[in-house]
Design an enzyme around this catalytic site. Structure first.
Site, PDB file in Angstrom:
ATOM      1  N   PRO A   2       0.799  -1.213   0.000  1.00 18.47           N
ATOM      2  CA  PRO A   2       0.000   0.000   0.000  1.00 18.47           C
ATOM      3  C   PRO A   2       0.837   1.271   0.000  1.00 18.47           C
ATOM      4  O   PRO A   2       1.530   1.577   0.963  1.00 18.47           O
ATOM      5  CB  PRO A   2      -0.826  -0.110   1.286  1.00 18.47           C
ATOM      6  CG  PRO A   2      -0.308  -1.266   2.035  1.00 18.47           C
ATOM      7  CD  PRO A   2       0.736  -1.950   1.251  1.00 18.47           C
ATOM      8  N   GLU A   3       0.785   1.999  -1.096  1.00 14.70           N
ATOM      9  CA  GLU A   3       1.399   3.325  -1.189  1.00 14.70           C
ATOM     10  C   GLU A   3       0.256   4.335  -1.324  1.00 14.70           C
ATOM     11  O   GLU A   3      -0.906   3.970  -1.156  1.00 14.70           O
ATOM     12  CB  GLU A   3       2.340   3.383  -2.402  1.00 14.70           C
ATOM     13  CG  GLU A   3       3.410   2.292  -2.377  1.00 14.70           C
ATOM     14  CD  GLU A   3       4.305   2.301  -3.604  1.00 14.70           C
ATOM     15  OE1 GLU A   3       4.476   3.366  -4.224  1.00 14.70           O
ATOM     16  OE2 GLU A   3       4.827   1.240  -3.956  1.00 14.70           O
TER      17      GLU A   3
END
Length: 280
Positions: A2-3
């Site tokens: 998750p960015e």
DNA sequence: GTCGATGTTATCAA
DNA sequence: TTTGATAACATCGA
């Protein structure tokens, strides 16, 4: 992993699913993800409402009706799942908020690099966990971006990954952004010059916006709140494409290791070329 | 069955 | 000040 685009997708999902709901009970299996004592957490969370959902870098911030906030970082393999039915805790499920309408928010994390923390919020004082973060890449202006990066000494890829410089970019979007801007990952930031830094700013905005539109990238385990994959991995032009043809010039994409992580780039499009002469 | 790769952040050393 | 290495952790695939 998750960015920013994945975390933004989740934050938007949370606004649709749990905003305004009241916490009825909480279930947790003690582990390092929890940053508070379990007793304190249960006491403080009970009967509080979720009043606001925000994102800052890769962090999700849930504001509660008191002056408390929950700060969530998903680490590498953290997942938030919105559930409408009671389902048993699996091996990697760690935290669950149960709301008064019998819906649930569950935090799962295989590798346990994620964080879940209850903290006091005051409008004057920045939260400890967020204070060190650099600006938001979609909010910073082109001029401020250039000024910010011009001061840096290191390699551009490493700099983009540094959350204290700019918040929310991880390995996937650093590679995709550098490909878009035709910049070699090992190039020194100070060699780029204002015009190429301006191009990079434009590339960052373009890539992140497209990725958010696609609901993020599901490379191996990212899923949104509803358990559905993102689509941006289908548009990756560099990340994970070692040996495959560059979409611009057909040259094979190469992989090198930088800051202990893979970096994918096109050796022809992304040549290291130092600072071109500035005309102004 | 072993080993390397995966990539985030905190922490510590240089 | 800044950069770089390492540990935390579990799974997958060669």
């Amino acid at each position: 992993m998750p960015e920013l685009p994945e975390v933004e997708t989740i934050a938007r999902g949370l606004r649709k699913t749990i905003l305004g709901k009241k916490i009825k009970s909480i279930k947790l299996s003690p582990c390092r993800i929890l940053q508070n004592s379990t007793v304190c957490l249960s006491n403080k969370l009970n009967r509080q409402k979720i009043t606001q959902v925000k994102r800052r870098g890769k962090n999700i911030i849930l504001h509660l009706s008191g002056d408390d906030v929950i700060i969530i970082h998903l680490g590498m393999t953290g997942q938030l799942l919105f559930l409408t039915n009671k389902t048993p805790f699996g091996k990697h499920d760690h935290i669950e908020l149960r709301f008064s309408d019998n819906t649930f928010l569950r935090f799962s994390d295989i590798r346990k690099f994620g964080k879940f923390k209850l903290a006091k919020f005051s409008p004057q004082k920045k939260l400890d966990d967020l204070r060190e973060l650099g600006p938001e890449p979609l909010e910073i202006t082109k001029d401020a971006f250039i000024r910010l990066l011009q001061k840096r000494k290191g390699k551009i890829k490493t700099t983009l990954l540094n959350q204290r410089v700019i918040a929310g970019i991880g390995n996937i979007y650093a590679d995709e952004t550098l490909f878009e801007a035709k910049i070699h990952p090992e190039e020194k930031v100070c060699d780029l010059g204002p015009s190429r830094l301006g191009k990079l700013h434009q590339a960052v905005r373009k890539i992140l916006k497209k990725a958010i539109q696609a609901g993020g990238s599901s490379v191996d385990d990212y899923l949104n709140l509803e358990g559905i994959k993102g689509f941006f991995q289908l548009q990756h032009k560099a990340y994970g494409r070692e040996g495959k043809p560059c979409t611009r010039c057909n040259t094979k994409i190469e992989r090198i290791v930088l800051s202990q992580r893979s970096s994918y780039f096109c050796p022809k499009c992304q040549k290291s070329r130092g600072s071109p002469p500035e005309t102004d």
